[in-house]
Scaffold this active site. Structure first.
Site, short mmCIF file in Angstrom:
data_model
loop_
_atom_site.label_atom_id
_atom_site.label_comp_id
_atom_site.label_asym_id
_atom_site.label_seq_id
_atom_site.Cartn_x
_atom_site.Cartn_y
_atom_site.Cartn_z
N ASP A 7 -20.17 39.14 61.15
CA ASP A 7 -20.54 40.30 60.35
C ASP A 7 -20.99 39.80 58.97
O ASP A 7 -20.95 38.60 58.67
CB ASP A 7 -19.39 41.31 60.27
C1 BGC Z 1 -21.41 46.00 58.91
C2 BGC Z 1 -22.08 45.83 60.25
C3 BGC Z 1 -23.56 45.67 60.07
C4 BGC Z 1 -23.82 44.49 59.14
C5 BGC Z 1 -25.28 44.20 58.92
C6 BGC Z 1 -21.83 44.91 57.94
O1 BGC Z 1 -21.33 45.12 56.68
O2 BGC Z 1 -20.01 45.96 59.09
O3 BGC Z 1 -21.81 46.94 61.07
O4 BGC Z 1 -24.18 45.48 61.30
O5 BGC Z 1 -23.22 44.77 57.90
O6 BGC Z 1 -25.89 45.15 58.16
#
Ligand code: BGC
Length: 765
Positions: free
Chosen positions: A317
């Site tokens: 993430d």
């Molecule tokens: C979120 C994810 C997301 C990623 C990319 C993160 O902060 O938890 O769900 O896909 O950012 O934007």
């Protein structure tokens, strides 16, 4: 041990048509793309790569890092900074990019962005490997201007119509690909165990079976034509695992999940999705049992890649290697965090701001702290996805070929989804639908806002900028006005989220109206910004309802919110309640059409709606969880149960029958029930089927959903609904942490209202 009890004998006869209304969706599994030839190409490419090139492939940076200005700058556009561009695309040949320009852009602008990146990556680097571009197009191609903005996942779950999950995903995929975006960080397969969790709106709710079905329909919608099709996008399941179970309900909070619960509730949606072709998985930022998921080798390598035989990409993430250092305090520095994460099985590192992790990877391999085999495994997976997506041949797509982008066809599908999601939770004396000739006083925080209907991830991350709203879309106020004309509606906002604006004036205006529609809501938010400390609906919004109840005029409460905010005190004061969730761009129309009866509501809750903050339980709890003070077992009293939702018509369930009284392993049990529309309106009904294991060594859940379907019935029409189950549907995780179906009595429960289910017992041998 199980008791052996006597069994009912149920005669089997099928009346009228046996129905299965939702068509089966055929599906091309990703394994069908796995050819000897592709695997050979991957091997040959890998063999030519230097360690630095491999490390570059494992890096996913954020687009803003290559743009002029600083990463978080909100104003500037999408011009590339030449030096940064060269560093990321040429010098490091990054494997992947995510995120969006700082202001929303059209599909044509996206095309320019992606074309520039791909042309440079493919012409000016030694191996010419295309970049894998990922984006959070989580409810429509929300980062492409002009795309349709669907309801959020929680609303799609509330339709209980897998066709609509398929359709929403299919259109999202098409409209993403129109912008040359081939990889979507969705669907969200999290089990939302805690209603405080702000991202419950992005999930399919609390039930593992409903989540699995919706997730799979979503995957098919994106990938059914094969990943190499120019309208397909590769999905990225998220978040692996336990993100929705943070103990205190906060974003990225530690979850406590024993292995048996992990296997019973959390893993199944992921396992099934992987079987059905999901080629990427994003790791959850939180820790489970104190171990950050990003370093959990047992979860990533043993379970995901081992047990599930997952051949795709495991991505971190956002900035999660840093998170291991700064937030989890699990690694002393970023180098150590990189080592832990890669050795646990991470393939692609979302490291938005810079290339440092690629340097660490090189150093760690050179010092034998990460084996080269691990790097080769990671790069193989990344290249595999690129080949499957056909990026080597088609690195971008011409926007003009996507003539259905933002089309009426897509808008209609969006409207249908929003309409089927809306869940009628109360309708005292059939106050709804309203007559269009009645005078309506409309008030409330969400009554006149497109942003509140859309929620977060709508053009901008938090979805709060009004600047980017499509002026043709209708708020609830606009839609009601369009429906009943300006003379019959008065609008006064009443309150904001936290502050009173003019509630006294609203009360005064109530004298001259026939009914009051109060639209409450939540601030568009996601991730950390969506954390709250109180599940109660904000005081000021509740006060507005309390004040208006003094007018003695009928009140209709419309809730525009992802979470089930507690409304215990105001529920008795209102005559009708409509849950709209975050219904997206067509939500205003859909809500108005329910209010005035153009649409007969057919959604049902995909989560348990709590009544008290001290009594939060999913519907699949244990009997002892609900032992009350009087030593009875009546301690579960949610405001509304999972699976609850009313209609403007009535459905009668009769004649539940089972094809046999004893089910043996390897056999099927057929279940039939007659459903009749006994009201005077056509309507859609969700038929829910639960099983209860009456005695099991590991204390059983009181019931679990094992089947559902949605049918349409004209007045007086009767349909026979059939289901077929086998022993696997009855199984639960036993004492040894594996799936077991113990011999003994089971109960089937079927109906459309969780409080009025028909029941029948059979024996499993
Ligand atoms: C979120 C994810 C997301 C990623 C990319 C993160 O902060 O938890 O769900 O896909 O950012 O934007």
């Amino acid at each position: 041990m199980k008791r052996i009890v006597y069994i009912y004998i149920i005669s089997v006869f099928i009346l009228s048509c046996t129905t299965k209304e939702q068509p089966r969706i055929t599906h091309i599994n990703s394994s069908s793309l796995e050819t000897v030839e592709t695997e050979k190409k991957i091997k040959s490419l890998l063999a030519q790569m230097t360690l630095k090139e491999k490390a570059g492939q494992m890096l996913n940076i954020g687009l803003p890092a290559m743009l002029k200005g600083n990463y978080w700058d909100k104003k500037s556009s999408y011009s590339f900074d030449t030096t940064k561009f060269k560093k990321f695309i040429i010098d490091y040949a990054v494997g992947s990019i995510h995120n969006k320009p700082r202001i929303p852009v059209s599909k044509e602008e996206w095309y320019q962005i992606i074309k520039k990146i791909q042309d440079s990556a493919m012409s000016n680097t030694r191996l010419g490997i295309p970049v894998l571009y990922g984006i959070d197009n989580i409810h429509g191609a929300n980062y492409v201007t002009g795309s349709v903005l669907f309801p959020h996942q929680i609303a799609i779950a509330a339709t209980w119509n897998t066709e609509l999950s398929y359709l929403a995903s299919n259109i999202t995929s098409y409209e993403s690909r129109a912008a040359s975006l081939p990889w979507n960080f969705n669907p969200n397969a999290d089990i939302a165990m805690n209603p405080l969790w702000g991202r419950i709106a992005e999930s399919f709710g609390e039930d593992p079976y409903l989540i699995s079905e919706m997730t799979n329909a979503y995957i098919k919608g994106s990938q059914a034509k094969g990943l190499n099709d120019s309208t397909s996008t590769a999905v990225c399941l998220k978040h692996f695992i336990g993100y929705g179970a943070g103990k205190n309900g906060k974003d990225r909070a530690n979850a406590l999940i024993p292995e048996n619960n992990l296997r019973q509730y959390f893993l199944p949606p992921f396992e099934k999705a992987i079987k059905n072709g999901a080629m990427s998985v994003m790791i959850s930022s939180n820790a489970v049992n104190g171990i950050p998921c990003h370093i959990n080798k047992h979860y990533i390598t043993d379970i995901l890649k081992g047990e599930f035989n997952f051949k795709g990409v495991v991505i971190s993430d956002f900035s999660d290697v840093d998170f291991l250092v700064d937030s989890h305090l699990s690694a002393k520095d970023k180098r150590e965090a990189t080592k832990m994460a890669v050795n646990a099985g991470l393939d692609l590192i979302m490291n938005p701001f810079d290339v440092d992790v690629a340097d660490y990877i090189v150093d760690l391999v050179e010092k034998n702290e990460i084996p080269m085999s691990r790097i080769d495994d990671a790069v193989t997976r990344i290249l595999r996805l690129k080949f499957y997506l056909n990026l080597f041949e088609t690195p971008y797509n011409k926007p003009e070929n996507y003539i259905d982008f933002g089309s009426k066809k897509h808008i209609d599908a969006n409207y249908k989804t929003a309409s089927e999601a809306i869940t009628l939770l109360k309708n005292k004396n059939n106050i709804l639908p309203l007559s269009p000739s009645k005078r309506v006083l409309l008030t409330g925080y969400s009554a006149n806002s497109i942003n509140l209907l859309n929620g977060a991830w709508s053009r901008s991350f938090l979805g709060r900028d009004t600047l980017y709203n499509d002026p043709t879309k209708l708020t609830i106020l606009d839609a009601i006005t369009a429906q009943i004309g300006t003379n019959n509606i008065e609008f006064l906002k009443g309150t904001d989220y936290l502050e009173d604006i003019n509630s006294n004036e609203v009360l005064k205006a109530a004298k001259n109206t026939d009914c009051i529609v109060v639209c409450v809501g939540e601030i568009p938010a996601t991730e950390k910004s969506s954390d709250i400390n109180e599940l109660e609906l904000t005081t000021v919004q509740q006060e507005l309802v309390k004040k208006l109840s003094k007018s003695n005029k009928p009140i209709i409460l419309v809730m525009v919110q992802g979470r089930p905010r507690i409304i215990r005190e105001i529920e008795p004061l209102v005559d009708a309640i409509i849950m709209a969730y975050l219904p997206g761009q067509e939500g205003g129309r859909a809500i108005s059409d329910v209010l005035f009866g153009k649409v007969n509501p057919s959604g049902k809750l995909p989560y348990t709606y709590p009544k008290y903050s001290g009594n939060i339980l999913p519907y699949f709890h244990k009997k002892a969880d609900i032992r009350d003070k009087k030593w009875g077992f009546d301690g579960f009293f949610p405001q509304f149960e999972f699976g609850f939702g009313l209609s403007f018509t009535n459905f009668e369930y009769t004649n539940l029958r089972l094809s046999k009284d004893t089910l043996k392993m390897g056999e099927n049990l057929k279940i039939f029930v007659d459903v009749k529309n006994t009201g005077d309106r056509e309507g859609k009904e969700i038929v829910e089927m639960y099983s209860s294991d009456l005695v099991s060594t590991r204390t059983p859940d009181l019931k679990k959903l094992i089947g559902f379907t949605k049918i349409n019935l004209k007045p007086d029409e009767l349909k026979t609904v059939s289901f077929s189950i086998n022993s696997k549907d009855l199984a639960s995780i036993g004492i040894a942490n594996n799936w077991v179906t113990e011999e003994g009595e089971f109960e089937i429960q079927i109906g459309g209202n969780p409080q009025k289910l028909l029941k029948s017992i059979f024996y499993y041998k």
